[in-house]
Design a protein around this motif. Structure first.
Motif, PDB file in Angstrom:
ATOM      1  N   ALA A   1      19.588  32.247  -1.441  1.00 25.37           N
ATOM      2  CA  ALA A   1      19.209  31.770   0.070  1.00 25.37           C
ATOM      3  C   ALA A   1      18.115  32.501   0.547  1.00 25.37           C
ATOM      4  N   LEU A   2      18.235  33.941   0.479  1.00 28.97           N
ATOM      5  CA  LEU A   2      17.292  34.726   0.807  1.00 28.97           C
ATOM      6  C   LEU A   2      15.614  34.535   0.261  1.00 28.97           C
ATOM      7  N   SER A   3      15.628  33.890  -0.879  1.00 28.97           N
ATOM      8  CA  SER A   3      14.499  33.392  -1.552  1.00 28.97           C
ATOM      9  C   SER A   3      13.636  32.422  -0.908  1.00 28.97           C
ATOM     10  N   THR A   4      14.532  31.633  -0.083  1.00 29.75           N
ATOM     11  CA  THR A   4      13.634  30.544   0.475  1.00 29.75           C
ATOM     12  C   THR A   4      13.335  30.578   1.959  1.00 29.75           C
ATOM     13  N   ARG A   5      13.443  31.975   2.176  1.00 29.16           N
ATOM     14  CA  ARG A   5      12.781  32.286   3.810  1.00 29.16           C
ATOM     15  C   ARG A   5      11.807  33.499   3.872  1.00 29.16           C
ATOM     16  N   ASP A   6      11.344  33.511   5.129  1.00 31.47           N
ATOM     17  CA  ASP A   6      10.779  34.881   5.405  1.00 31.47           C
ATOM     18  C   ASP A   6      11.583  35.826   5.709  1.00 31.47           C
ATOM     19  N   ALA A   7      12.348  36.474   4.703  1.00 31.19           N
ATOM     20  CA  ALA A   7      13.283  37.388   4.792  1.00 31.19           C
ATOM     21  C   ALA A   7      13.147  38.458   4.056  1.00 31.19           C
ATOM     22  N   PRO A   8      14.084  39.429   3.770  1.00 36.10           N
ATOM     23  CA  PRO A   8      13.803  40.734   3.066  1.00 36.10           C
ATOM     24  C   PRO A   8      13.607  40.160   1.633  1.00 36.10           C
ATOM     25  N   TRP A   9      13.210  40.739   0.737  1.00 33.98           N
ATOM     26  CA  TRP A   9      13.253  40.349  -0.726  1.00 33.98           C
ATOM     27  C   TRP A   9      14.509  40.815  -1.613  1.00 33.98           C
ATOM     28  N   ALA A  10      15.272  39.928  -2.002  1.00 31.43           N
ATOM     29  CA  ALA A  10      16.436  40.325  -2.924  1.00 31.43           C
ATOM     30  C   ALA A  10      16.288  40.647  -4.317  1.00 31.43           C
ATOM     31  N   ALA A  11      17.098  41.032  -4.818  1.00 37.40           N
ATOM     32  CA  ALA A  11      16.853  41.286  -6.678  1.00 37.40           C
ATOM     33  C   ALA A  11      16.706  40.112  -7.346  1.00 37.40           C
ATOM     34  N   ASP A  12      16.042  39.984  -8.180  1.00 40.92           N
ATOM     35  CA  ASP A  12      15.730  38.871  -8.712  1.00 40.92           C
ATOM     36  C   ASP A  12      17.057  38.418  -9.872  1.00 40.92           C
TER      37      ASP A  12
ATOM     38  N   HIS B   1      31.186  34.296   5.829  1.00 43.09           N
ATOM     39  CA  HIS B   1      30.008  33.714   6.182  1.00 43.09           C
ATOM     40  C   HIS B   1      29.181  33.058   5.002  1.00 43.09           C
ATOM     41  N   GLU B   2      29.035  32.044   5.331  1.00 41.88           N
ATOM     42  CA  GLU B   2      28.167  31.143   4.209  1.00 41.88           C
ATOM     43  C   GLU B   2      26.663  32.185   4.083  1.00 41.88           C
ATOM     44  N   PRO B   3      26.383  32.073   2.640  1.00 40.17           N
ATOM     45  CA  PRO B   3      25.036  32.729   2.318  1.00 40.17           C
ATOM     46  C   PRO B   3      23.852  32.135   3.346  1.00 40.17           C
ATOM     47  N   ASP B   4      23.777  30.924   3.467  1.00 41.99           N
ATOM     48  CA  ASP B   4      22.617  30.385   4.539  1.00 41.99           C
ATOM     49  C   ASP B   4      22.727  31.029   5.660  1.00 41.99           C
ATOM     50  N   ALA B   5      23.961  31.050   6.369  1.00 42.88           N
ATOM     51  CA  ALA B   5      23.893  31.868   7.697  1.00 42.88           C
ATOM     52  C   ALA B   5      23.496  33.383   7.867  1.00 42.88           C
ATOM     53  N   ILE B   6      23.890  33.942   6.600  1.00 38.73           N
ATOM     54  CA  ILE B   6      23.697  35.277   6.646  1.00 38.73           C
ATOM     55  C   ILE B   6      22.018  35.432   6.365  1.00 38.73           C
ATOM     56  N   ALA B   7      21.506  34.707   5.272  1.00 41.51           N
ATOM     57  CA  ALA B   7      19.921  34.646   5.373  1.00 41.51           C
ATOM     58  C   ALA B   7      19.329  34.293   6.545  1.00 41.51           C
ATOM     59  N   ASP B   8      19.750  33.518   7.300  1.00 42.98           N
ATOM     60  CA  ASP B   8      19.231  33.147   8.587  1.00 42.98           C
ATOM     61  C   ASP B   8      19.260  34.294   9.422  1.00 42.98           C
ATOM     62  N   ARG B   9      20.335  34.841   9.523  1.00 39.57           N
ATOM     63  CA  ARG B   9      20.448  35.979  10.330  1.00 39.57           C
ATOM     64  C   ARG B   9      19.499  37.239  10.244  1.00 39.57           C
ATOM     65  N   PHE B  10      19.467  37.475   8.639  1.00 41.08           N
ATOM     66  CA  PHE B  10      18.634  38.555   8.341  1.00 41.08           C
ATOM     67  C   PHE B  10      17.114  38.221   8.566  1.00 41.08           C
ATOM     68  N   ALA B  11      16.677  36.805   8.547  1.00 39.20           N
ATOM     69  CA  ALA B  11      15.435  36.461   8.672  1.00 39.20           C
ATOM     70  C   ALA B  11      15.021  36.998  10.150  1.00 39.20           C
TER      71      ALA B  11
END
Length: 363
Positions: A275-286, A345-355
């Motif tokens: 989910a993080l890979s689709t946002r302007d967010a921190p980079w996660a492990a591949d 928490h759903e992954p998308d919701a956490i990714a949005d929060r981190f963005a």
């Protein structure tokens, strides 16, 4: 570089936790213990008692080893393992990764407390391989592989590399030890049973407090005759606690409650990284290799720490406990650990929060 620790007092004021299992207070620990049927067992004294016997038997069974030995602290348990191999082989060298816990986080304990010497092998950002081991030209007493390698971003060797290193050590008569601080959490990545993984090693350590949520404690598994040689070292290093029942009951609780969920934690962590890979967010492990991974933030550490404290103070949301500066200017990292609190928490919701957090940190 020194990590920036987020004000821990703020954690007690938060209502929402995205990281790990959330706060575990003394009250929570005591309530868990009081609800355990094993609370009725006779207490342990100096590492002897029915609760410790039960815990050791369960862990040995899970890891497919003849027996297990309780230690109050992993630092003590793993030093005992290495000291015993020093005595057994007469050799002084132990191969470890330069970012392993033994090499980086124990104040040089092994080398300061004995004549053992650590041979640091492998690249800075990945586990070492058989080729790295074969490059060591002096006789080794033991090889220690940390699963996963936390300080390199929770990276683990491939199964093929692990098998190859195990076979080579046996051919060379070198003890192969697994620093399994997070072995419980890494098992879903390998897709093999705990016993299959542990079968590659002569001995392995597992933690009771990291993934299993106990107040502390660790166990070393292996052959009974070898573990008997660890008992004097345990005593010499202050490991004969008068009683260890909080660790023991906490470990039994963790085996019952948290261990069956490790596959879910790993899947959730992988979904969050995606989910993080689709946002302007921190980079996660591949590739996520356990329930934890490293997040790289394109912002300076003090700015992210300030944003995290602001989110905790104003919104009551706890994300991370520390921020780690990186050598690259204007970048830092945090460690994401998926547990019961994260699963709410759903992954998308956490990714949005981190963005959004990144946007705030950029200010």
């Amino acid at each position: 570089m020194t990590s920036i620790i987020i004000d821990r007092a703020l954690r007690a004021t938060c209502q929402t936790f995205l990281h790990g299992n959330g706060p575990i207070t003394p009250r929570v620990w005591m309530e868990r213990m009081l609800a355990m049927p094993e609370i009725e067992l006779a207490g342990d004294e100096y590492n002897v008692g029915p609760g410790i016997d039960l815990l050791q038997a369960q862990v040995a069974g899970l890891l497919g080893k003849p027996t297990a030995l309780f230690f109050h602290k992993a630092v003590v348990g793993q030093q005992a393992v290495l000291f015993a191999h020093r005595e057994r082989t007469g050799r002084r060298l132990v191969a470890v990764h330069p970012k392993s816990h033994i090499a980086a986080d124990e104040s040089d304990a092994v080398e300061r407390l004995s004549d053992l010497r650590l041979v640091r092998i492998g690249p800075d950002d990945a586990p070492f391989t058989l080729a790295d081991l074969q490059g060591v030209k002096e006789p080794l007493a033991a090889v220690v592989v940390e699963l996963p390698l936390r300080n390199a971003g929770f990276r683990a060797p491939s199964w093929e590399d692990l098998v190859a290193m195990s076979a080579w050590c046996r051919e060379q008569g070198i003890a192969f030890h697994l620093d399994g601080a997070r072995l419980w959490e890494t098992q879903p990545f390998y897709g093999r049973s705990l016993a299959e993984i542990a079968a590659l090693a002569d001995s392995a350590y597992v933690s009771l407090y990291k993934g299993l949520g106990a107040p502390g404690g660790a166990l070393v598994v292996g052959e009974a005759a070898f573990l008997d040689t660890l008992k004097p070292w345990r005593s010499r290093m202050g490991g004969n606690l008068y009683t260890a029942f909080p660790y023991v009951l906490g470990g039994l609780y963790g085996l019952r409650h948290f261990l069956p969920r490790m596959g879910d934690y790993h899947a959730h962590a992988a979904a969050l990284a995606e989910a993080l890979s689709t946002r302007d967010a921190p980079w996660a492990a591949d590739r996520v290799m356990c329930n934890s991974f490293r997040l790289v933030w394109p912002v300076a550490a003090p700015a992210l720490a300030n944003a995290l404290e602001r989110m905790a103070r104003v919104e009551g949301i706890w994300c991370f406990g520390r921020v780690i500066p990186l050598p690259v200017r204007g970048h830092c990292c945090t460690e994401m650990v998926v547990g019961d609190a994260t699963m709410a928490h759903e992954p998308d919701a956490i990714a949005d929060r981190f963005a959004r957090l990144l946007t705030v940190a950029r200010g």
